[in-house]
Design a protein around this motif. Structure first.
Motif, PDB file in Angstrom:
ATOM      1  N   LEU A 277      23.978 -42.561  12.880  1.00 57.56           N
ATOM      2  CA  LEU A 277      22.889 -42.010  12.073  1.00 57.56           C
ATOM      3  C   LEU A 277      23.120 -42.324  10.601  1.00 57.56           C
ATOM      4  CD1 LEU A 277      22.383 -38.530  13.797  1.00 57.56           C
ATOM      5  CD2 LEU A 277      21.030 -40.621  14.086  1.00 57.56           C
ATOM      6  N   MET A 278      24.380 -42.328  10.218  1.00 63.49           N
ATOM      7  CA  MET A 278      24.768 -42.700   8.859  1.00 63.49           C
ATOM      8  C   MET A 278      26.250 -43.035   8.874  1.00 63.49           C
ATOM      9  SD  MET A 278      24.394 -40.559   5.266  1.00 63.49           S
ATOM     10  CE  MET A 278      22.631 -40.336   5.513  1.00 63.49           C
ATOM     11  N   ALA A 279      26.651 -43.982   8.064  1.00 59.30           N
ATOM     12  CA  ALA A 279      28.056 -44.336   7.932  1.00 59.30           C
ATOM     13  C   ALA A 279      28.504 -44.045   6.494  1.00 59.30           C
ATOM     14  CB  ALA A 279      28.266 -45.810   8.274  1.00 59.30           C
ATOM     15  N   PRO A 280      29.802 -43.712   6.314  1.00 64.49           N
ATOM     16  CA  PRO A 280      30.891 -43.606   7.291  1.00 64.49           C
ATOM     17  C   PRO A 280      30.656 -42.521   8.361  1.00 64.49           C
ATOM     18  CG  PRO A 280      31.742 -43.683   5.045  1.00 64.49           C
ATOM     19  CD  PRO A 280      30.273 -43.459   4.937  1.00 64.49           C
ATOM     20  N   LEU A 281      31.547 -42.516   9.338  1.00 64.34           N
ATOM     21  CA  LEU A 281      31.354 -41.698  10.533  1.00 64.34           C
ATOM     22  C   LEU A 281      31.206 -40.215  10.237  1.00 64.34           C
ATOM     23  CD1 LEU A 281      31.184 -41.865  13.623  1.00 64.34           C
ATOM     24  CD2 LEU A 281      33.671 -41.504  13.690  1.00 64.34           C
ATOM     25  N   HIS A 282      31.873 -39.713   9.194  1.00 61.27           N
ATOM     26  CA  HIS A 282      31.770 -38.273   8.922  1.00 61.27           C
ATOM     27  C   HIS A 282      30.340 -37.865   8.581  1.00 61.27           C
ATOM     28  CE1 HIS A 282      33.232 -40.222   5.122  1.00 61.27           C
ATOM     29  NE2 HIS A 282      32.198 -39.565   4.606  1.00 61.27           N
ATOM     30  N   HIS A 283      29.574 -38.772   7.986  1.00 57.09           N
ATOM     31  CA  HIS A 283      28.164 -38.464   7.711  1.00 57.09           C
ATOM     32  C   HIS A 283      27.344 -38.443   8.998  1.00 57.09           C
ATOM     33  CE1 HIS A 283      28.562 -38.234   3.479  1.00 57.09           C
ATOM     34  NE2 HIS A 283      28.758 -39.519   3.259  1.00 57.09           N
ATOM     35  N   HIS A 284      27.734 -39.250   9.972  1.00 59.89           N
ATOM     36  CA  HIS A 284      27.058 -39.226  11.279  1.00 59.89           C
ATOM     37  C   HIS A 284      27.224 -37.847  11.914  1.00 59.89           C
ATOM     38  CE1 HIS A 284      25.859 -40.569  15.333  1.00 59.89           C
ATOM     39  NE2 HIS A 284      26.928 -39.915  15.773  1.00 59.89           N
ATOM     40  N   PHE A 285      28.462 -37.342  11.900  1.00 60.78           N
ATOM     41  CA  PHE A 285      28.711 -36.013  12.464  1.00 60.78           C
ATOM     42  C   PHE A 285      27.971 -34.934  11.687  1.00 60.78           C
ATOM     43  CE2 PHE A 285      32.878 -37.946  13.967  1.00 60.78           C
ATOM     44  CZ  PHE A 285      32.447 -38.064  15.278  1.00 60.78           C
ATOM     45  N   GLN A 286      27.898 -35.116  10.375  1.00 63.04           N
ATOM     46  CA  GLN A 286      27.196 -34.145   9.542  1.00 63.04           C
ATOM     47  C   GLN A 286      25.718 -34.094   9.901  1.00 63.04           C
ATOM     48  OE1 GLN A 286      27.344 -34.933   5.322  1.00 63.04           O
ATOM     49  NE2 GLN A 286      27.274 -32.762   4.821  1.00 63.04           N
ATOM     50  N   LYS A 288      24.541 -34.797  12.712  1.00 63.16           N
ATOM     51  CA  LYS A 288      24.458 -34.239  14.063  1.00 63.16           C
ATOM     52  C   LYS A 288      24.481 -32.709  14.039  1.00 63.16           C
ATOM     53  CE  LYS A 288      24.421 -37.502  17.311  1.00 63.16           C
ATOM     54  NZ  LYS A 288      23.482 -37.508  18.464  1.00 63.16           N
ATOM     55  N   GLY A 289      24.759 -32.138  12.861  1.00 64.49           N
ATOM     56  CA  GLY A 289      24.733 -30.693  12.731  1.00 64.49           C
ATOM     57  C   GLY A 289      26.084 -30.030  12.542  1.00 64.49           C
TER      58      GLY A 289
END
Length: 314
Positions: A277-286, A288-289
């Motif tokens: 959804l967004m990189a780096p990966l921590h933004h993807h998890f963010q 995701k909620g």
């Protein structure tokens, strides 16, 4: 062991003092972080003081010099290189603040500066015969790389510095992950009876003080001033102790940050679609909620657990 404890306490106190001085100064100077608009979860962070890395890096260098002594060439070069990356990061942060945008130094300028500093470390290793590498889980086994140490060191510095920089995207993330890395790496070096172990514990103390102000919700960011310097410091400690092959293990979360960005860019250019959804990966998890606290906790815990596994086989 007493030296390690003294290092942690002294660096914690020095870092805390510098932060208490620096924070109001940055606020008066309006040295706030410019936040990208498309990271909607970060909209309320705009204007938060940045360049907090100046405080904990200064503490690491001052306390480290006192404990390691001025005759330790590896320690001195570690501090000089760390200071060099601090300057590069400071220039990048300063230009962002001055221009009131999220672009500081040009990418090619940052890479050239980083390579120039890394070249000093590479030549030092070759001239001082730091040309062996510990093999992870090898029970003390080393491999000889000879002149190959030069391109290898250049790659390690470039990768590590930028991966730590990419990980600096959530409150406490880069600082907490670096603290876990350096704490476990310090124990590893102490088992190897390496003098550089004290530098790791000094950095742990300095980062612990910084996290008081940087944990969610952060009242100050380390900025590129801190993240580039941390990457340089971690690279120096790992390279000069012949332990650079441990970086992808203990620094797995840094590696994941870097790889997620590379994969995202390559895949998007080829397909116009995104893997994350967004990189780096921590933004993807963010996106995701997951909360910043949960993501940071996961990164720090994974780093610590892998460090403990590595410690069992040193």
């Amino acid at each position: 062991m007493k030296t390690y404890v003294v290092g942690i306490i002294a660096a914690f106190g020095a870092s805390l003092l510098f932060l208490l001085i620096l924070l109001p100064l940055l606020r008066r100077l309006k040295a706030g972080q410019y936040i990208l608009g498309y990271v909607k979860e970060h909209k309320d962070k705009g204007g938060t003081p940045t360049m907090g890395g100046l405080a904990f890096i200064t503490a690491i260098i001052i306390v480290g010099l006192c404990l390691a002594g001025i005759n330790d060439s590896k320690a001195n070069l570690t501090f000089a290189i760390t200071a060099g990356y601090t300057v590069v990061g400071f220039l990048d942060d300063f230009l962002k603040i001055y221009r009131k945008e999220n672009e500081g130094l040009k990418p090619y300028q940052k890479i050239l500066f980083q390579l120039a500093i890394a070249a000093i470390a590479a030549v030092y290793c070759y001239l001082n015969e730091i040309v062996y590498l510990y093999v992870p889980f090898g029970g003390g086994l080393k491999v000889y790389v000879g002149w190959g140490i030069i391109p290898l060191v250049l790659f390690v510095f470039l990768a590590c510095v930028n991966c730590v920089n990419l990980t600096d995207g959530l409150d406490g993330l880069a600082g907490g992950t670096s603290l876990a890395y350096l704490l476990l790496f310090g124990f590893m070096l102490s088992v190897q009876q390496c003098n550089q172990a004290v530098l790791c514990f000094v950095a742990v103390g300095a980062l612990a003080a910084f996290l008081i102000f940087n944990a969610n919700k952060a009242s100050i960011f380390m900025g590129d001033t801190g993240s580039l310097a941390l990457g340089g410091f971690i690279s120096c400690i790992s390279v000069f102790t012949e332990n650079m092959l441990y970086i992808p293990l203990l620094g797995i979360m840094f590696v994941i940050s870097g790889i997620s960005v590379i994969l995202q860019v390559i895949y998007y250019k080829r397909t116009r679609r995104r893997i994350f959804l967004m990189a780096p990966l921590h933004h993807h998890f963010q996106m995701k909620g997951y909360t910043e606290c949960k993501i940071t906790y996961a990164y720090v815990t994974i780093t610590a657990l892998i460090g403990m596994i590595c410690l069992l086989f040193v």
